[in-house]
Design a protein around this motif. Structure first.
Motif, short mmCIF file in Angstrom:
data_model
loop_
_atom_site.label_atom_id
_atom_site.label_comp_id
_atom_site.label_asym_id
_atom_site.label_seq_id
_atom_site.Cartn_x
_atom_site.Cartn_y
_atom_site.Cartn_z
N PRO A 143 0.84 -1.21 -0.05
CA PRO A 143 -0.17 -0.11 0.04
C PRO A 143 1.02 1.37 0.00
CG PRO A 143 -0.95 -1.55 1.65
CD PRO A 143 0.43 -2.09 1.02
N TYR A 144 2.00 1.27 0.53
CA TYR A 144 2.97 2.34 0.76
C TYR A 144 3.82 2.41 -0.44
CZ TYR A 144 1.13 1.51 5.33
OH TYR A 144 0.38 1.34 6.24
N LEU A 145 4.13 1.38 -1.05
CA LEU A 145 4.85 1.46 -2.39
C LEU A 145 4.17 2.10 -3.47
CD1 LEU A 145 6.84 -1.95 -2.21
CD2 LEU A 145 7.78 0.45 -1.95
N LYS A 146 2.79 1.76 -3.50
CA LYS A 146 1.61 2.34 -4.41
C LYS A 146 1.78 3.90 -4.44
CE LYS A 146 -1.69 -1.63 -4.73
NZ LYS A 146 -3.07 -1.77 -4.35
N LYS A 147 1.78 4.37 -3.10
CA LYS A 147 1.87 5.69 -3.00
C LYS A 147 2.93 6.26 -3.65
CE LYS A 147 -1.15 5.60 0.91
NZ LYS A 147 -1.11 5.94 2.57
N THR A 148 4.20 5.66 -3.34
CA THR A 148 5.72 6.32 -3.93
C THR A 148 6.03 5.93 -5.14
OG1 THR A 148 6.88 4.70 -2.87
CG2 THR A 148 6.43 6.83 -1.46
N LYS A 149 4.90 5.10 -5.98
CA LYS A 149 5.58 4.49 -7.16
C LYS A 149 6.88 3.59 -6.76
CE LYS A 149 3.00 6.69 -10.61
NZ LYS A 149 2.98 7.48 -12.20
N GLY A 150 7.03 2.92 -5.66
CA GLY A 150 8.34 2.65 -5.21
C GLY A 150 9.01 1.37 -5.91
N VAL A 151 9.89 0.55 -5.41
CA VAL A 151 10.81 -0.42 -6.08
C VAL A 151 10.89 -1.68 -5.13
CG1 VAL A 151 12.89 -0.88 -7.12
CG2 VAL A 151 12.11 1.42 -7.21
N ILE A 152 10.74 -2.65 -5.69
CA ILE A 152 11.14 -3.77 -4.85
C ILE A 152 12.29 -4.64 -5.60
CG2 ILE A 152 10.42 -6.35 -4.29
CD1 ILE A 152 7.47 -5.30 -4.38
N LEU A 153 13.05 -4.85 -4.71
CA LEU A 153 14.39 -5.76 -5.31
C LEU A 153 14.78 -6.88 -4.65
CD1 LEU A 153 16.76 -5.65 -7.10
CD2 LEU A 153 18.16 -4.57 -5.19
N ASN A 154 14.51 -8.02 -5.10
CA ASN A 154 14.84 -9.36 -4.43
C ASN A 154 16.21 -9.74 -4.84
OD1 ASN A 154 12.05 -9.50 -3.53
ND2 ASN A 154 11.60 -10.36 -5.55
N ILE A 155 17.03 -10.32 -3.61
CA ILE A 155 18.20 -10.74 -3.71
C ILE A 155 18.22 -12.28 -3.96
CG2 ILE A 155 20.44 -10.99 -2.77
CD1 ILE A 155 19.85 -8.26 -3.63
N GLY A 156 18.71 -12.78 -5.02
CA GLY A 156 18.46 -14.22 -5.36
C GLY A 156 19.81 -15.00 -5.17
N PRO B 93 0.55 -1.53 -13.08
CA PRO B 93 -0.53 -0.53 -13.13
C PRO B 93 -0.20 0.38 -12.29
CG PRO B 93 -1.50 -2.63 -13.18
CD PRO B 93 -0.34 -2.88 -12.91
N TYR B 94 0.73 0.37 -11.22
CA TYR B 94 0.97 1.37 -10.08
C TYR B 94 2.39 1.83 -10.48
CZ TYR B 94 -2.63 -1.65 -8.05
OH TYR B 94 -3.72 -2.42 -7.91
N GLY B 95 2.84 1.40 -11.48
CA GLY B 95 4.33 2.03 -11.65
C GLY B 95 5.41 1.44 -10.65
N ILE B 96 5.16 0.18 -10.08
CA ILE B 96 6.32 -0.13 -9.29
C ILE B 96 7.16 -1.10 -9.94
CG2 ILE B 96 6.45 -1.88 -7.26
CD1 ILE B 96 3.80 -0.84 -6.24
N ARG B 97 8.46 -0.96 -10.08
CA ARG B 97 9.25 -1.73 -10.62
C ARG B 97 9.59 -2.83 -9.55
NH1 ARG B 97 13.94 -0.05 -11.46
NH2 ARG B 97 13.97 1.75 -10.10
N VAL B 98 10.19 -4.07 -10.22
CA VAL B 98 10.29 -5.21 -9.39
C VAL B 98 11.47 -5.90 -10.30
CG1 VAL B 98 9.80 -7.45 -8.15
CG2 VAL B 98 7.94 -5.41 -8.57
N ASN B 99 12.75 -6.02 -9.58
CA ASN B 99 13.81 -6.93 -10.35
C ASN B 99 14.63 -7.60 -9.27
OD1 ASN B 99 13.83 -5.60 -12.90
ND2 ASN B 99 13.89 -3.73 -11.64
N ALA B 100 15.52 -8.59 -9.82
CA ALA B 100 16.27 -9.31 -8.83
C ALA B 100 17.68 -9.07 -9.16
CB ALA B 100 15.74 -10.52 -8.80
N VAL B 101 18.58 -9.27 -7.93
CA VAL B 101 20.03 -9.47 -8.38
C VAL B 101 20.34 -10.90 -7.76
CG1 VAL B 101 22.20 -8.91 -7.14
CG2 VAL B 101 20.62 -6.93 -7.80
N ILE B 102 20.99 -11.48 -8.53
CA ILE B 102 21.31 -13.16 -8.58
C ILE B 102 22.91 -13.20 -8.15
CG2 ILE B 102 21.14 -15.25 -9.38
CD1 ILE B 102 18.28 -13.76 -9.02
N VAL B 103 23.15 -13.61 -7.06
CA VAL B 103 24.44 -13.72 -6.12
C VAL B 103 25.01 -15.40 -6.77
CG1 VAL B 103 26.08 -13.34 -4.42
CG2 VAL B 103 23.75 -11.80 -4.86
N ALA B 104 26.10 -15.41 -7.04
CA ALA B 104 27.06 -16.75 -7.22
C ALA B 104 27.84 -16.84 -6.10
CB ALA B 104 27.52 -16.91 -8.41
#
Length: 261
Positions: A128-141, A175-186
């Motif tokens: 709900p808060y990321l929607k307000k800011t058009k925030g970003v999610i980053l997953n570390i994999g 639709p909310y302009g929220i970007r989601v990416n991942a950084v993959i570590v070896a």
């Protein structure tokens, strides 16, 4: 380059050590407000005090993320302090060696809680808060989702899920302009990695054998190198990048390691 992160409130789970610590430090260097989420207050505060002692910003929340209710409590604590969330880095986890032969139902489920269920819950409660800011999610994999490792079924399954959730969320949150990416570590030399290496017989030779198979410069990736990529992906400078799995691994996964022989 100004990454335009000044005063952005960005959560980093497992942010007190290792890769999380590297991300927290780089965020602070860019003028952001990294929020460390970790189970040990002493570790959290040690890093917070170091950062704030340099005139930069940082905050911390103590949470045991294997407990499902902790995600909602963590988000509530952060919002009550700052009133906003601009980014979430799902990073906390551990390669706990729950395999097919040596595992159990209980151990497998416990590992999922350690490694992927809190990714979902943190994102859900932050949404709900990321929607307000058009925030970003980053997953570390981890590369384990691609390469396998042997003897770590639960961790491999969790990382496969992290990758899938990255692309699923990227679609769902368009639709909310929220970007989601991942950084993959070896192969990145963190305190947890060192503990694992030290647990092996002839650990120095094992470490030499691993680094010899990393194509670029035959060396480990550093936490700082992971952090540099992560912070860029969290920033408005990567404004049209979403649904991507970015491998910061010296070519480990995708380059034929026979080139080193």
């Amino acid at each position: 380059m100004d990454l335009q992160l000044k005063d952005k409130v960005i959560i980093v789970t497992g942010g007190a050590k290792g890769i999380g610590e590297g991300i927290v430090r780089q965020l602070a260097n860019e003028g952001a407000v990294p929020v460390i989420v970790g189970r040990k207050e002493a570790d959290n505060l040690k890093l917070v005090n170091e950062i704030t002692g340099k005139g930069q910003q940082a905050f911390q929340v103590v949470a045991e993320l294997t407990q499902p209710e902790s995600a909602e409590e963590t988000i509530s604590a952060i919002v009550s302090t700052f009133g906003r969330i601009d980014g979430l880095v799902n990073n906390a986890g551990v390669n706990d060696g729950v395999g097919l032969e040596n595992g159990s139902y209980e151990a497998f489920v416990e590992s999922l809680h350690k490694n992927v269920i809190h990714y979902y819950l943190m994102a859900q409660h932050a949404l709900p808060y990321l929607k307000k800011t058009k925030g970003v999610i980053l997953n570390i994999g981890s590369k384990v989702a691609d390469t396998g490792q042997g003897g770590t079924s639960a961790y491999a399954a969790s990382n496969g899920a992290r990758n899938a959730l990255t692309r699923e969320w990227a679609v769902e949150l368009l639709p909310y302009g929220i970007r989601v990416n991942a950084v993959i570590v070896a192969e990145c030399y963190t305190p947890l990695y060192q503990t694992w290496i030290n647990s092996l017989p002839d650990s120095e030779k094992k470490l030499e054998a691993i680094t010899a198979k990393i194509p670029l410069e035959q060396r480990m990736t550093t936490a700082e190198e992971i952090a540099n990529a992560a912070v860029f992906l969290l920033s408005p400078r990567s404004s049209h990048t979403t649904g991507q799995l970015i491998y910061i691994d010296g070519g480990y996964v995708h380059l034929d390691r026979a080139i080193n022989s």
